[in-house]
Design an enzyme around this catalytic site. Structure first.
Site, PDB file in Angstrom:
ATOM      1  N   GLU A   1       0.831  -1.217   0.000  1.00  0.00           N
ATOM      2  CA  GLU A   1       0.000   0.000   0.000  1.00  0.00           C
ATOM      3  C   GLU A   1       0.861   1.260   0.000  1.00  0.00           C
ATOM      4  OE1 GLU A   1      -1.345   1.812   3.501  1.00  0.00           O
ATOM      5  OE2 GLU A   1      -1.036   0.048   4.754  1.00  0.00           O
TER       6      GLU A   1
ATOM      7  N   ASP B   1     -16.486   5.839  14.242  1.00  0.00           N
ATOM      8  CA  ASP B   1     -15.259   5.759  13.435  1.00  0.00           C
ATOM      9  C   ASP B   1     -14.784   4.311  13.365  1.00  0.00           C
ATOM     10  OD1 ASP B   1     -12.910   6.058  12.083  1.00  0.00           O
ATOM     11  OD2 ASP B   1     -12.088   7.636  13.374  1.00  0.00           O
TER      12      ASP B   1
ATOM     13  N   LYS C   1      -3.980  -1.768  14.252  1.00  0.00           N
ATOM     14  CA  LYS C   1      -3.152  -0.808  14.982  1.00  0.00           C
ATOM     15  C   LYS C   1      -3.579  -0.694  16.444  1.00  0.00           C
ATOM     16  CE  LYS C   1      -3.570   2.030  11.677  1.00  0.00           C
ATOM     17  NZ  LYS C   1      -3.695   1.470  10.345  1.00  0.00           N
TER      18      LYS C   1
HETATM   19  N1  PSU Z   1      -0.524   0.498   8.876  1.00  0.00           N
HETATM   20  C1  PSU Z   1       0.574   1.205   9.242  1.00  0.00           C
HETATM   21  N2  PSU Z   1       0.552   2.551   9.042  1.00  0.00           N
HETATM   22  C2  PSU Z   1      -0.505   3.165   8.407  1.00  0.00           C
HETATM   23  C3  PSU Z   1      -1.636   2.411   8.006  1.00  0.00           C
HETATM   24  C4  PSU Z   1      -1.581   1.074   8.284  1.00  0.00           C
HETATM   25  O1  PSU Z   1       1.538   0.640   9.746  1.00  0.00           O
HETATM   26  O2  PSU Z   1      -0.437   4.369   8.183  1.00  0.00           O
HETATM   27  C5  PSU Z   1      -2.792   3.038   7.258  1.00  0.00           C
HETATM   28  C6  PSU Z   1      -3.380   1.969   6.341  1.00  0.00           C
HETATM   29  O3  PSU Z   1      -3.365   2.491   5.037  1.00  0.00           O
HETATM   30  C7  PSU Z   1      -4.780   1.764   6.842  1.00  0.00           C
HETATM   31  C8  PSU Z   1      -5.113   3.135   7.314  1.00  0.00           C
HETATM   32  O4  PSU Z   1      -5.641   1.299   5.832  1.00  0.00           O
HETATM   33  O5  PSU Z   1      -3.906   3.511   8.008  1.00  0.00           O
HETATM   34  C9  PSU Z   1      -6.340   3.135   8.184  1.00  0.00           C
HETATM   35  O6  PSU Z   1      -6.843   4.429   8.234  1.00  0.00           O
HETATM   36  P1  PSU Z   1      -8.329   4.677   8.762  1.00  0.00           P
HETATM   37  O7  PSU Z   1      -8.291   4.277  10.202  1.00  0.00           O
HETATM   38  O8  PSU Z   1      -8.543   6.169   8.560  1.00  0.00           O
HETATM   39  O9  PSU Z   1      -9.230   3.833   7.905  1.00  0.00           O
HETATM   40 MN    MN Z   2     -11.607   6.398  10.345  1.00  0.00          MN
END
Ligand code: PSU
Ligand code: MN
Length: 306
Positions: free
Chosen positions: A25, A138, A159
């Site tokens: 990604e 969220d 995460k």
């Molecule tokens: N994993 C990491 N660092 C990141 C992300 C994932 O180690 O920055 C990113 C990924 O692209 C994941 C996104 O899909 O954060 C999730 O964001 P949100 O919670 O806004 O969906």
């Molecule tokens: Mn979000």
């Protein structure tokens, strides 16, 4: 083939020959890691994939096209341009129309990988249910994407800033297999332990590949999470992290951070508060996940078609 998608020649040739390809990604490059470690890590992940005999396909949006297999210069552009759009599933059309560069999240990367015919994807940690989601609603678009797109995601769980028990509950509701890679426990991103048990595990790339073939051979067309703990030498203790997370969450609330800015903001706070230790762990786990994903992709490509 999707008319908006460019699969670059090396990736297209590997796919046509049935060889192993690993999607990577670009949100982690643009928004997840600081400069200059972001570009270094992106390149090292590609090298790690190649080291296991697979072809890397870093995914992003450029000049109004979906791209699978960004070049080294294009990855540098995403890493070094200010205000690159963070593109999840709902953002894809608008950012394509704008012709601006876009960094794809797990959700958008899965969608594009699926369109390209790539079945294995490596990242750091998926998005999930945020703490306090009962008020904010969220919940990352990564979760519903996993429910609908047949791509295996090798990650160190979700995460740690998230509500991990609720994230696992929602993955269960959505019918997404969450399989420990040489672990019985859902990893907590920077930490190997979460206290949350998993029902299934695999201990080899071959076993992971067979599970993918069974899942999709059955017609169960969801994604699969392979949860690979961060390498023991660089993992951090979960209880130490909890204190840092509390203060990062307070700081995000005080600064009024909402929506798609929440995840990058919290990761940056943790890196600052830990004096860079979470960053080291993040890089180590990304590299390890790239290696593990490449091994799984090689095994999957060697399976006889069922
Ligand atoms: N994993 C990491 N660092 C990141 C992300 C994932 O180690 O920055 C990113 C990924 O692209 C994941 C996104 O899909 O954060 C999730 O964001 P949100 O919670 O806004 O969906
Ligand atoms: Mn979000």
């Amino acid at each position: 083939m999707n008319p908006f998608l460019d699969v670059r020649p090396e990736v297209a040739a590997a796919l046509a020959a049935g060889k192993a390809v690993v999607a990577l990604e670009s949100t982690v490059i643009a928004h997840g890691l600081p400069r200059p470690q972001n570009l270094e890590t992106a390149r090292r992940m590609e090298a790690a994939v190649r080291g296991e005999g697979a072809v890397p396909a870093t995914i992003g949006l450029l000049n109004g096209r979906l791209v699978a297999g960004l070049s080294s210069d294009e990855i540098a552009l995403i890493a070094n341009t200010d205000h690159v759009a963070k593109v999840s599933r709902r953002d894809i059309s608008a950012v394509l129309e704008s012709k601006a560069p876009g960094a794809t999240t797990v959700a958008a990367t899965m969608f594009i990988a699926g369109e390209a015919g790539i079945h294995v994807f490596a990242t750091g940690g998926i998005g999930g249910v945020h703490r306090g989601a009962e008020d904010t609603f969220d919940i990352s678009a990564d979760l519903p994407e996993l429910a609908r797109t047949p791509v295996a995601v090798v990650c160190s769980g979700a995460k740690i800033i998230l509500d991990l028990p609720r994230t696992l509950e929602l993955l269960e509701t959505l019918g997404v297999p969450v399989i420990g890679h040489a672990t019985n426990e859902f990893p907590a991103f920077y930490a190997r332990e979460s206290g949350l048990a998993l029902d299934s595990r695999v201990d080899s790339a071959d076993a992971a590949a067979r599970l993918m073939a069974t899942q999709w051979g059955l017609g169960l067309s969801s994604g699969i999470v392979f949860a690979n703990p961060p390498p023991a030498g660089s993992a951090l203790p979960r209880l130490d992290l909890e204190k840092l997370i509390e203060s990062a969450l307070e700081s995000a609330a005080a600064a009024g951070i909402q929506g798609k800015r929440v995840t990058p903001y919290l990761l940056e706070c943790l890196a600052k508060e830990s004096r860079g230790r979470t960053l080291e762990t993040n890089i180590a786990l990304l590299l390890d996940n790239a290696r593990v994903a490449a091994k799984i992709a090689v095994s999957y490509s060697a399976l006889a078609p069922r």
